[in-house]
Design a protein around this motif. Sequence first.
Motif, PDB file in Angstrom:
ATOM      1  N   ASN A   1       0.809  -1.197   0.000  1.00  0.00           N
ATOM      2  CA  ASN A   1       0.000   0.000   0.000  1.00  0.00           C
ATOM      3  C   ASN A   1       0.854   1.263   0.000  1.00  0.00           C
ATOM      4  O   ASN A   1       0.398   2.301  -0.459  1.00  0.00           O
ATOM      5  CB  ASN A   1      -0.943   0.014   1.203  1.00  0.00           C
ATOM      6  CG  ASN A   1      -2.073  -0.980   1.050  1.00  0.00           C
ATOM      7  OD1 ASN A   1      -2.395  -1.367  -0.079  1.00  0.00           O
ATOM      8  ND2 ASN A   1      -2.661  -1.389   2.158  1.00  0.00           N
ATOM      9  N   SER A   3       3.370   1.867  -1.771  1.00  0.00           N
ATOM     10  CA  SER A   3       3.796   2.262  -3.113  1.00  0.00           C
ATOM     11  C   SER A   3       2.720   3.041  -3.864  1.00  0.00           C
ATOM     12  O   SER A   3       3.028   3.764  -4.799  1.00  0.00           O
ATOM     13  CB  SER A   3       4.201   1.025  -3.922  1.00  0.00           C
ATOM     14  OG  SER A   3       3.087   0.185  -4.104  1.00  0.00           O
ATOM     15  N   ILE A   4       1.473   2.907  -3.461  1.00  0.00           N
ATOM     16  CA  ILE A   4       0.396   3.621  -4.160  1.00  0.00           C
ATOM     17  C   ILE A   4      -0.205   4.735  -3.322  1.00  0.00           C
ATOM     18  O   ILE A   4      -1.201   5.331  -3.709  1.00  0.00           O
ATOM     19  CB  ILE A   4      -0.716   2.647  -4.615  1.00  0.00           C
ATOM     20  CG1 ILE A   4      -1.381   1.972  -3.415  1.00  0.00           C
ATOM     21  CG2 ILE A   4      -0.190   1.653  -5.602  1.00  0.00           C
ATOM     22  CD1 ILE A   4      -2.642   1.211  -3.767  1.00  0.00           C
ATOM     23  N   CYS A   5       0.414   5.055  -2.174  1.00  0.00           N
ATOM     24  CA  CYS A   5      -0.165   6.072  -1.294  1.00  0.00           C
ATOM     25  C   CYS A   5      -0.175   7.456  -1.941  1.00  0.00           C
ATOM     26  O   CYS A   5      -1.028   8.272  -1.635  1.00  0.00           O
ATOM     27  CB  CYS A   5       0.551   6.109   0.053  1.00  0.00           C
ATOM     28  SG  CYS A   5       2.234   6.706  -0.035  1.00  0.00           S
ATOM     29  N   GLY A   6       0.765   7.728  -2.853  1.00  0.00           N
ATOM     30  CA  GLY A   6       0.788   9.023  -3.524  1.00  0.00           C
ATOM     31  C   GLY A   6      -0.090   9.066  -4.757  1.00  0.00           C
ATOM     32  O   GLY A   6      -0.203  10.096  -5.405  1.00  0.00           O
ATOM     33  N   SER A   7      -0.721   7.967  -5.090  1.00  0.00           N
ATOM     34  CA  SER A   7      -1.556   7.890  -6.281  1.00  0.00           C
ATOM     35  C   SER A   7      -3.014   8.092  -5.912  1.00  0.00           C
ATOM     36  O   SER A   7      -3.395   8.053  -4.753  1.00  0.00           O
ATOM     37  CB  SER A   7      -1.404   6.521  -6.949  1.00  0.00           C
ATOM     38  OG  SER A   7      -0.064   6.269  -7.257  1.00  0.00           O
ATOM     39  N   ARG A   8      -3.821   8.295  -6.918  1.00  0.00           N
ATOM     40  CA  ARG A   8      -5.254   8.388  -6.677  1.00  0.00           C
ATOM     41  C   ARG A   8      -5.983   7.619  -7.770  1.00  0.00           C
ATOM     42  O   ARG A   8      -5.489   7.472  -8.885  1.00  0.00           O
ATOM     43  CB  ARG A   8      -5.715   9.828  -6.628  1.00  0.00           C
ATOM     44  CG  ARG A   8      -5.524  10.582  -7.908  1.00  0.00           C
ATOM     45  CD  ARG A   8      -5.985  12.007  -7.762  1.00  0.00           C
ATOM     46  NE  ARG A   8      -5.650  12.732  -8.976  1.00  0.00           N
ATOM     47  CZ  ARG A   8      -6.157  13.873  -9.316  1.00  0.00           C
ATOM     48  NH1 ARG A   8      -7.031  14.447  -8.524  1.00  0.00           N
ATOM     49  NH2 ARG A   8      -5.807  14.467 -10.414  1.00  0.00           N
ATOM     50  N   ILE A   9      -7.126   7.157  -7.436  1.00  0.00           N
ATOM     51  CA  ILE A   9      -7.944   6.413  -8.387  1.00  0.00           C
ATOM     52  C   ILE A   9      -8.833   7.407  -9.118  1.00  0.00           C
ATOM     53  O   ILE A   9      -9.502   8.233  -8.497  1.00  0.00           O
ATOM     54  CB  ILE A   9      -8.799   5.344  -7.661  1.00  0.00           C
ATOM     55  CG1 ILE A   9      -7.874   4.343  -6.976  1.00  0.00           C
ATOM     56  CG2 ILE A   9      -9.747   4.669  -8.625  1.00  0.00           C
ATOM     57  CD1 ILE A   9      -8.574   3.368  -6.067  1.00  0.00           C
ATOM     58  N   VAL A  10      -8.826   7.316 -10.434  1.00  0.00           N
ATOM     59  CA  VAL A  10      -9.614   8.227 -11.251  1.00  0.00           C
ATOM     60  C   VAL A  10     -10.616   7.412 -12.042  1.00  0.00           C
ATOM     61  O   VAL A  10     -10.254   6.458 -12.728  1.00  0.00           O
ATOM     62  CB  VAL A  10      -8.713   9.020 -12.218  1.00  0.00           C
ATOM     63  CG1 VAL A  10      -9.551   9.904 -13.116  1.00  0.00           C
ATOM     64  CG2 VAL A  10      -7.703   9.843 -11.442  1.00  0.00           C
ATOM     65  N   CYS A  12     -12.433   7.333 -15.098  1.00  0.00           N
ATOM     66  CA  CYS A  12     -12.339   8.039 -16.385  1.00  0.00           C
ATOM     67  C   CYS A  12     -13.701   8.419 -16.940  1.00  0.00           C
ATOM     68  O   CYS A  12     -13.811   9.368 -17.707  1.00  0.00           O
ATOM     69  CB  CYS A  12     -11.571   7.178 -17.386  1.00  0.00           C
ATOM     70  SG  CYS A  12      -9.824   7.071 -16.988  1.00  0.00           S
ATOM     71  N   SER A  15     -14.298  11.717 -15.234  1.00  0.00           N
ATOM     72  CA  SER A  15     -13.208  12.688 -15.235  1.00  0.00           C
ATOM     73  C   SER A  15     -13.590  13.910 -16.061  1.00  0.00           C
ATOM     74  O   SER A  15     -14.501  13.871 -16.878  1.00  0.00           O
ATOM     75  CB  SER A  15     -11.937  12.054 -15.789  1.00  0.00           C
ATOM     76  OG  SER A  15     -12.092  11.758 -17.149  1.00  0.00           O
TER      77      SER A  15
END
Length: 167
Positions: A1, A3-10, A12, A15
Amino acid sequence: NGSICGSRIVNCARSKKAKINLTLKFHARFHDSDNAVRYFQQLQSFVADNRQCWKDIHLFACTYMDTASEQIHYSLRVQSRRNWQSATAIMEERAELIAFCNRLARKMCVHYVNPKQRRIVYGGGSLKDGGLCHGGDAILQGYEADLLDPQNVFNSSNAAFPVVAAK
Protein backbone atom coordinates in the motif's frame (compact mmCIF):
# COMPACT_ATOMS: atom_id res chain seq x y z
CA ASN A 1 0.00 0.00 0.00
CA GLY A 2 2.93 2.31 0.58
CA SER A 3 3.80 2.26 -3.11
CA ILE A 4 0.40 3.62 -4.16
CA CYS A 5 -0.17 6.07 -1.29
CA GLY A 6 0.79 9.02 -3.52
CA SER A 7 -1.56 7.89 -6.28
CA ARG A 8 -5.25 8.39 -6.68
CA ILE A 9 -7.94 6.41 -8.39
CA VAL A 10 -9.61 8.23 -11.25
CA ASN A 11 -12.90 7.17 -12.71
CA CYS A 12 -12.34 8.04 -16.38
CA ALA A 13 -16.07 8.03 -17.06
CA ARG A 14 -16.49 10.89 -14.59
CA SER A 15 -13.21 12.69 -15.23
CA LYS A 16 -13.11 16.19 -16.57
CA LYS A 17 -12.86 16.77 -20.27
CA ALA A 18 -9.45 15.87 -21.66
CA LYS A 19 -6.91 18.60 -22.27
CA ILE A 20 -4.38 17.91 -24.97
CA ASN A 21 -0.93 19.55 -24.79
CA LEU A 22 1.20 19.95 -27.90
CA THR A 23 4.57 21.54 -28.57
CA LEU A 24 4.75 23.12 -32.02
CA LYS A 25 8.08 24.03 -33.63
CA PHE A 26 8.31 26.98 -35.98
CA HIS A 27 11.01 28.82 -37.88
CA ALA A 28 11.91 32.28 -36.57
CA ARG A 29 10.01 33.88 -39.46
CA PHE A 30 6.86 32.84 -37.58
CA HIS A 31 7.22 36.14 -35.71
CA ASP A 32 7.58 38.16 -38.93
CA SER A 33 4.65 40.47 -39.74
CA ASP A 34 1.36 38.86 -38.67
CA ASN A 35 2.18 35.16 -39.19
CA ALA A 36 1.47 34.22 -35.56
CA VAL A 37 -1.89 36.02 -35.61
CA ARG A 38 -2.94 34.43 -38.91
CA TYR A 39 -1.84 30.99 -37.67
CA PHE A 40 -3.85 31.36 -34.47
CA GLN A 41 -6.92 32.52 -36.40
CA GLN A 42 -6.70 29.46 -38.66
CA LEU A 43 -6.31 27.27 -35.57
CA GLN A 44 -9.41 28.85 -34.02
CA SER A 45 -11.32 28.19 -37.25
CA PHE A 46 -10.23 24.53 -37.18
CA VAL A 47 -11.47 24.13 -33.60
CA ALA A 48 -14.74 25.90 -34.44
CA ASP A 49 -15.26 23.66 -37.49
CA ASN A 50 -14.64 20.56 -35.36
CA ARG A 51 -16.91 21.34 -32.41
CA GLN A 52 -17.85 17.66 -32.11
CA CYS A 53 -14.20 17.00 -31.12
CA TRP A 54 -12.81 20.16 -29.55
CA LYS A 55 -14.30 22.53 -27.01
CA ASP A 56 -11.82 25.39 -26.82
CA ILE A 57 -8.20 26.52 -27.09
CA HIS A 58 -6.87 27.18 -23.60
CA LEU A 59 -3.29 28.12 -24.40
CA PHE A 60 -1.21 29.21 -27.38
CA ALA A 61 2.03 30.75 -26.17
CA CYS A 62 5.69 30.99 -27.08
CA THR A 63 7.69 28.90 -24.62
CA TYR A 64 11.15 28.66 -26.20
CA MET A 65 13.19 30.71 -28.64
CA ASP A 66 16.64 29.93 -30.01
CA THR A 67 18.00 32.61 -32.30
CA ALA A 68 21.12 30.60 -33.19
CA SER A 69 19.11 27.78 -34.77
CA GLU A 70 16.19 30.09 -35.73
CA GLN A 71 13.77 27.89 -33.83
CA ILE A 72 10.65 28.85 -31.87
CA HIS A 73 8.48 26.53 -29.76
CA TYR A 74 4.85 27.21 -28.95
CA SER A 75 2.71 25.36 -26.43
CA LEU A 76 -0.82 24.59 -27.49
CA ARG A 77 -3.47 23.29 -25.09
CA VAL A 78 -6.86 22.33 -26.48
CA GLN A 79 -9.77 20.93 -24.49
CA SER A 80 -11.62 17.97 -25.91
CA ARG A 81 -15.38 17.46 -25.75
CA ARG A 82 -14.74 13.92 -24.54
CA ASN A 83 -13.60 12.64 -21.18
CA TRP A 84 -10.59 10.38 -20.79
CA GLN A 85 -12.73 7.24 -21.00
CA SER A 86 -12.65 7.75 -24.78
CA ALA A 87 -8.85 7.83 -24.91
CA THR A 88 -8.63 6.10 -28.30
CA ALA A 89 -10.92 8.65 -29.97
CA ILE A 90 -9.07 11.50 -28.25
CA MET A 91 -5.71 10.26 -29.57
CA GLU A 92 -7.11 9.98 -33.10
CA GLU A 93 -8.46 13.54 -32.91
CA ARG A 94 -5.13 14.66 -31.48
CA ALA A 95 -3.36 13.15 -34.50
CA GLU A 96 -5.70 15.08 -36.81
CA LEU A 97 -4.95 18.28 -34.90
CA ILE A 98 -1.18 17.70 -35.17
CA ALA A 99 -1.53 17.01 -38.91
CA PHE A 100 -3.54 20.21 -39.36
CA CYS A 101 -0.97 22.28 -37.42
CA ASN A 102 1.90 20.86 -39.50
CA ARG A 103 0.06 21.38 -42.81
CA LEU A 104 -0.78 24.96 -41.86
CA ALA A 105 2.83 25.71 -40.86
CA ARG A 106 4.07 24.31 -44.19
CA LYS A 107 1.44 26.26 -46.13
CA MET A 108 2.55 29.47 -44.41
CA CYS A 109 6.26 28.54 -44.85
CA VAL A 110 6.95 28.89 -41.13
CA HIS A 111 7.61 25.21 -40.33
CA TYR A 112 10.95 24.37 -38.73
CA VAL A 113 13.41 22.12 -40.51
CA ASN A 114 16.48 20.94 -38.61
CA PRO A 115 19.54 22.48 -40.24
CA LYS A 116 22.26 20.25 -41.56
CA GLN A 117 25.24 19.81 -39.28
CA ARG A 118 27.55 22.76 -39.77
CA ARG A 119 31.27 22.16 -39.93
CA ILE A 120 34.36 24.05 -40.94
CA VAL A 121 36.11 22.71 -44.01
CA TYR A 122 39.78 23.56 -44.26
CA GLY A 123 41.69 22.36 -47.30
CA GLY A 124 45.21 23.35 -46.25
CA GLY A 125 45.83 20.44 -43.90
CA SER A 126 44.52 19.27 -40.54
CA LEU A 127 44.58 21.00 -37.20
CA LYS A 128 46.96 19.39 -34.76
CA ASP A 129 45.13 17.54 -31.98
CA GLY A 130 41.88 17.96 -33.91
CA GLY A 131 41.66 21.62 -32.91
CA LEU A 132 41.54 20.86 -29.19
CA CYS A 133 43.04 23.24 -26.70
CA HIS A 134 46.16 22.18 -24.85
CA GLY A 135 44.13 20.59 -22.04
CA GLY A 136 42.38 18.42 -24.64
CA ASP A 137 38.94 18.96 -23.13
CA ALA A 138 37.35 21.73 -25.17
CA ILE A 139 37.35 23.16 -28.66
CA LEU A 140 39.32 26.40 -28.91
CA GLN A 141 37.18 29.50 -28.79
CA GLY A 142 37.94 31.85 -31.66
CA TYR A 143 40.49 29.43 -33.10
CA GLU A 144 39.85 30.94 -36.53
CA ALA A 145 42.55 33.53 -35.77
CA ASP A 146 45.12 30.76 -35.24
CA LEU A 147 43.95 28.56 -38.10
CA LEU A 148 46.76 29.61 -40.41
CA ASP A 149 49.44 29.57 -37.73
CA PRO A 150 51.95 26.93 -38.92
CA GLN A 151 52.30 25.73 -35.34
CA ASN A 152 48.64 24.61 -35.35
CA VAL A 153 48.43 23.01 -38.80
CA PHE A 154 50.22 20.04 -40.26
CA ASN A 155 50.17 19.23 -43.93
CA SER A 156 48.85 15.77 -44.82
CA SER A 157 51.51 15.41 -47.52
CA ASN A 158 54.32 16.13 -45.01
CA ALA A 159 55.55 18.87 -47.35
CA ALA A 160 56.51 22.27 -46.09
CA PHE A 161 53.45 24.40 -45.46
CA PRO A 162 53.95 27.86 -46.94
CA VAL A 163 52.64 30.70 -44.82
CA VAL A 164 52.43 34.24 -46.14
CA ALA A 165 52.37 36.94 -43.49
CA ALA A 166 49.64 39.56 -43.87
CA LYS A 167 50.85 43.12 -44.16
